[in-house]
Design an enzyme around this catalytic site. Sequence first.
Site, mmCIF file in Angstrom:
data_model
loop_
_atom_site.group_PDB
_atom_site.id
_atom_site.type_symbol
_atom_site.label_atom_id
_atom_site.label_comp_id
_atom_site.label_asym_id
_atom_site.label_seq_id
_atom_site.Cartn_x
_atom_site.Cartn_y
_atom_site.Cartn_z
ATOM 1 N N HIS A 159 0.831 -1.221 0.000
ATOM 2 C CA HIS A 159 0.000 0.000 0.000
ATOM 3 C C HIS A 159 0.859 1.262 0.000
ATOM 4 O O HIS A 159 0.535 2.251 0.659
ATOM 5 C CB HIS A 159 -0.954 0.010 1.208
ATOM 6 N N ASN A 184 -10.162 -2.929 2.455
ATOM 7 C CA ASN A 184 -9.865 -2.920 1.021
ATOM 8 C C ASN A 184 -11.143 -2.663 0.237
ATOM 9 O O ASN A 184 -12.234 -2.589 0.820
ATOM 10 C CB ASN A 184 -9.302 -4.282 0.592
ATOM 11 N N TYR A 189 0.488 -4.101 12.003
ATOM 12 C CA TYR A 189 0.370 -2.705 11.551
ATOM 13 C C TYR A 189 0.976 -1.751 12.573
ATOM 14 O O TYR A 189 1.675 -0.804 12.218
ATOM 15 C CB TYR A 189 -1.103 -2.356 11.268
#
Length: 509
Positions: free
Chosen positions: A61, A134, A344
């Site tokens: 990303h 997404n 993350y």
Amino acid sequence: MSNQKGSNAPQCPLTTANGAPIGVQQALTAGPRGPVLMQDVQLLEQMQHFNRERIPERVVHAKGSGAYGIFTVTHDVTRYTKAAFLSSVGKKTETFLRFSTVAGERGAADAERDVRGFAVKFYTEEGNWDLVGNNTPVFFVRDPYKFQNFIHTQKRHPATNLRDLDMQWDFWSLCPESLHQVTILMSDRGIPATYRHLNGYGSHTYSMVNNEGDRVWVKFHFKTMQGIKNLSDDEASRLIGDDRESHQRDLYTSIARGEFPKWRVCIQVMTQSQSETFRWNPFDLTKVWPHAEFPLIEVGVLELNRNPENYFAEVEQAAFKPSALVPGIGSSPDKMLQARLMSYADTHLHRLGVNHHQIPVNKPRCPVMNYIRDGAITDGSYGAAPNYWPNSHSGTPRPSPAHADPAWNLGQVVVDRFDSTGGHDDYTQPGNLYRMFDESHRDRLTTRIAAGLSQARKEIQLRQLCHFFRADADYGSRVAKKLGIDTAAFAPSTLQELKHEAAVGAGQP
Ligand code: NDP
């Protein structure tokens, strides 16, 4: 597109980074021909800062666009959640949304065939809630062990430094759980026309807990109110030739001219007892919950209405993490979600540093009070307040039991490393999707697949072909024909078996 201040803006002095006015901005040299002197600290400062302008690129990303907006509650969902920002109809919450492509690097073109990231930060009064999703409701793998390996196949080959279709199809053909997402990616929705014309999905199953402590399982859907719009392969190639930043340009200019994109925010809800009898694992990221059984429930509307002023500060430094949860919204046993809860946050520690949550775009809009201290580039906002707990000082932050998460009942649990590939139904849902497509869509889908798969080794083509047959006999036959593979070459018993499985998957035993 520029929003630079006009020439009427008041003059202000040019200064060094520590604020001292600069008299002349020319290199300090011994004589007009040089050499440059070490004492030119202004020049040194500029060069050193320039060398450090880039921070590590996101591994996935990397290329993205972002905008601020407002989420407004339109329907009462308090029977499902005690989340404060969802507590009443009409309530508004500030948000920041970052769209992205997945595989390309920071300089990649926007209009590529790829999944799109759809990450939303809700600045709620009880902390930031990040939904890091997404534009597809499912993902390629269900076991986190496969995630990094999968991403390697989408990136560059270690020797050639080229994207490599043999490596992509090799992985996909060995992981039939990817077939659902592969079918979506290769479908007409594989190249969205703009970021405004796509749906967003939380994809994972999450939980909601209400004021009584009752828990339900939920999936989040963001339905574009601009309508779905996609590019054909030819349109995308032409567009990339003209404009590699088409999606960034579209989003920025639409918002700049006051055309604010909107999404209807909905949830699907599954009770604990439904989850125990659902025919698929409700926590499997490769599966959707059929709408007929779990209808969409309206929650609110998200509108994007403000461009960032500084791309690097606000979009590049935006940090979303599924672990940013608020009371009333929680995680689930989904294995991929469990891994992302750590991964993350960890990547932000590497990319932005331990105080990434103090960067303005990431900073909660509610008070943050705890005993986490110091680290690189801290804003020092705690001053002299105690930095340990428990303490006996009055007015210091302390836990409030009302926010405690109700216990999870996992029943009798066996701890093991379960096989994520064998023994699952990976074919019914991709088959359902294929059967939704009309004749011409099926043709375009299989043409695209054959174009890519033909560049993989023959044994990979045959292995992958079996998966298409298992999803739908017509799906398999069309791809085989376009690959020039005579399915008569399959052992008759194999083909019979594949077609039978496909028919069973389609509900026609
Ligand atoms: P439904 O007919 O109730 O739903 C079909 C869904 O498919 C709609 O959400 C529609 O989105 C979406 N869709 C249409 N075309 C495409 C495409 N080319 N690529 C991806 N999604 C598309 O059926 P079910 O709920 O039983 O689902 C059937 C299949 O639809 C699933 O196997 C799955 O592949 C796909 N799907 C299902 C979703 C779900 O949450 N149930 C969500 C998205 C896809 P829209 O309304 O925006 O047109």
